[in-house]
Design an enzyme around this catalytic site. Sequence first.
Site, mmCIF file in Angstrom:
data_model
loop_
_atom_site.group_PDB
_atom_site.id
_atom_site.type_symbol
_atom_site.label_atom_id
_atom_site.label_comp_id
_atom_site.label_asym_id
_atom_site.label_seq_id
_atom_site.Cartn_x
_atom_site.Cartn_y
_atom_site.Cartn_z
ATOM 1 N N ARG A 201 0.835 -1.211 0.000
ATOM 2 C CA ARG A 201 0.000 0.000 0.000
ATOM 3 C C ARG A 201 0.866 1.257 0.000
ATOM 4 O O ARG A 201 0.577 2.226 -0.698
ATOM 5 C CB ARG A 201 -0.954 -0.035 1.191
ATOM 6 C CG ARG A 201 -2.062 -1.047 0.988
ATOM 7 C CD ARG A 201 -2.916 -1.309 2.213
ATOM 8 N NE ARG A 201 -3.971 -2.256 1.862
ATOM 9 C CZ ARG A 201 -4.841 -2.761 2.725
ATOM 10 N NH1 ARG A 201 -4.784 -2.403 3.997
ATOM 11 N NH2 ARG A 201 -5.776 -3.609 2.317
ATOM 12 N N TYR A 345 -5.979 -1.252 -6.951
ATOM 13 C CA TYR A 345 -5.401 -2.449 -6.333
ATOM 14 C C TYR A 345 -4.770 -2.159 -4.970
ATOM 15 O O TYR A 345 -4.630 -1.021 -4.563
ATOM 16 C CB TYR A 345 -4.444 -3.171 -7.270
ATOM 17 C CG TYR A 345 -3.191 -2.521 -7.784
ATOM 18 C CD1 TYR A 345 -2.714 -1.299 -7.350
ATOM 19 C CD2 TYR A 345 -2.442 -3.190 -8.760
ATOM 20 C CE1 TYR A 345 -1.541 -0.763 -7.842
ATOM 21 C CE2 TYR A 345 -1.269 -2.654 -9.272
ATOM 22 C CZ TYR A 345 -0.824 -1.436 -8.807
ATOM 23 O OH TYR A 345 0.337 -0.903 -9.299
ATOM 24 N N GLU A 346 -4.446 -3.247 -4.274
ATOM 25 C CA GLU A 346 -3.975 -3.207 -2.883
ATOM 26 C C GLU A 346 -4.994 -2.546 -1.950
ATOM 27 O O GLU A 346 -4.644 -1.857 -1.004
ATOM 28 C CB GLU A 346 -2.616 -2.502 -2.777
ATOM 29 C CG GLU A 346 -1.524 -3.109 -3.624
ATOM 30 C CD GLU A 346 -1.372 -4.606 -3.412
ATOM 31 O OE1 GLU A 346 -1.713 -5.108 -2.316
ATOM 32 O OE2 GLU A 346 -0.924 -5.296 -4.342
ATOM 33 N N GLY A 347 -6.255 -2.817 -2.207
ATOM 34 C CA GLY A 347 -7.338 -2.222 -1.433
ATOM 35 C C GLY A 347 -7.778 -0.929 -2.086
ATOM 36 O O GLY A 347 -7.012 0.032 -2.148
#
Length: 499
Positions: A201, A345-347
């Site tokens: 993140r 992406y990555e949350g």
Amino acid sequence: VDPAYGGQGLPIVLNQCLYEMMNSANQAWAMYPGLSHGALECLHAHGTEAQKATYLPRLASGEWMGTMCLTEPHSGTDLGLLRTRAEPQPDGTYRITGQKIFISAGDHEMSANIVHLVLARLPDAPAGSKGISLFVVPKFLIAADGSPGERNAIWCTGLEHKMGINGSATCQLELEGALGTLVGEPHKGLASMFVMMNAARLGVGNQSLGLTEVAYQNAAAYARERLQMRALSGAKAKDKPADPIIVHPDVRRMLLTARAYAEGGRALAVYIALLIDKMLASDDADERRECADLTALLTPIVKAFLTDNGWIATSHCMQVYGGHGYVRDNGMEQFVRDARINMIYEGTNAVQSLDLLGRKVLADNGAKLRKFGKIVAAFVEDNGTDEAMQEFVNPLADLGDKLTKLTTELGMKAMGNADEVGAAAVDYLRVCGHLVFAYFWARMAKVALAAQAGGDSFYAAKLATARFYFAKLLPETAGLIRSARAGLAPLMAMDEALF
């Protein structure tokens, strides 16, 4: 990376600065070593001694590369729905079967082996996210001498056809009884993977920072050279058939927006990297805890605020080129395409916003937020009587007070209906992001004010950009606060059948 496994033991701050430049050069390619670094850190934190000895030296050297295999067709943000299963074998290994999608760097021939970190369920796993375990699954099984041996049963069944980051192989992977070993404790895989996910993140925020900077540099150079029209106040380049477009106020607005977001984002990114270095190296338990709390608070802001800003900045910089930015000849449209994935992406950024407001702020009654608030308050106190700093300190103090009131109000609403958090979270994160940027821009302005008498153009530009940020970008918070306070009702009033 730990020198015990072949790393240099250099600080995270240096890594942050290096990766910003790599992301400016090519975000898609930089993902390959970035994912390997994340896999290495996860195994370093949770792997067995045998796993560390087998994988870490080769990941550190770049001989082998790594991935993280989380997403499945039916299980994206909600990892609790994943179905990939792991069957225990008599020798302590596991046979893993299932399908993974959107796996960055999932298959290639740039390294002798690929170390996949795979989330899967054991036969006795409880339902949901508390029943997920983590496994290391190499592309090639490890021979007795430590070299890659037979092909493991994990296959690339397709490549995703994407809008951007086309230099990164984003794969669909099929595991057909692939051999793997457990990393960490059974059913604790999500917690183990969060070492990699949190690093990712921060890395995604850095990706957008790199794109913002390279887009700005290109657009600024173009704006100085491109001749179109005359300035509204009269010709500026009288020896030329038209003025360079950098004379036009709106072109400057776009350029300064990108510059302010790049330099503010860099200050935040380096600050959080320094926090992590202190957290890892300090002998003082209180300092480690303080740094951990601030890192937890700021991580969703780095991920979401920097990537939202990166999308704005790359779009602005493409706009500076006009039609020449929309075609592929100049490369500007690639920065825009690449920037878009960083918000997903990555949350997703909405998930980051929920994490910030729900978990990092309301869950501990604002304890972490107050820690950052004290840092801001101390700066305001130290500089509040400096006449030259008033244009920076006063808006910073004002926003801090407004954020405190907003947080209290949202906390009260959430006690009545938890969906109020979801209604306000995205606006709330952006307000927090601006508070953080305002703090760093005020700090940078203080340094620039002290140094401006020396005549260095660097400080003159820094001060001008700070003034632009406070005058033109920070006022966005007024609308965001009003929107956050509007709450749930305007979003849920319409029956879903009417959509």
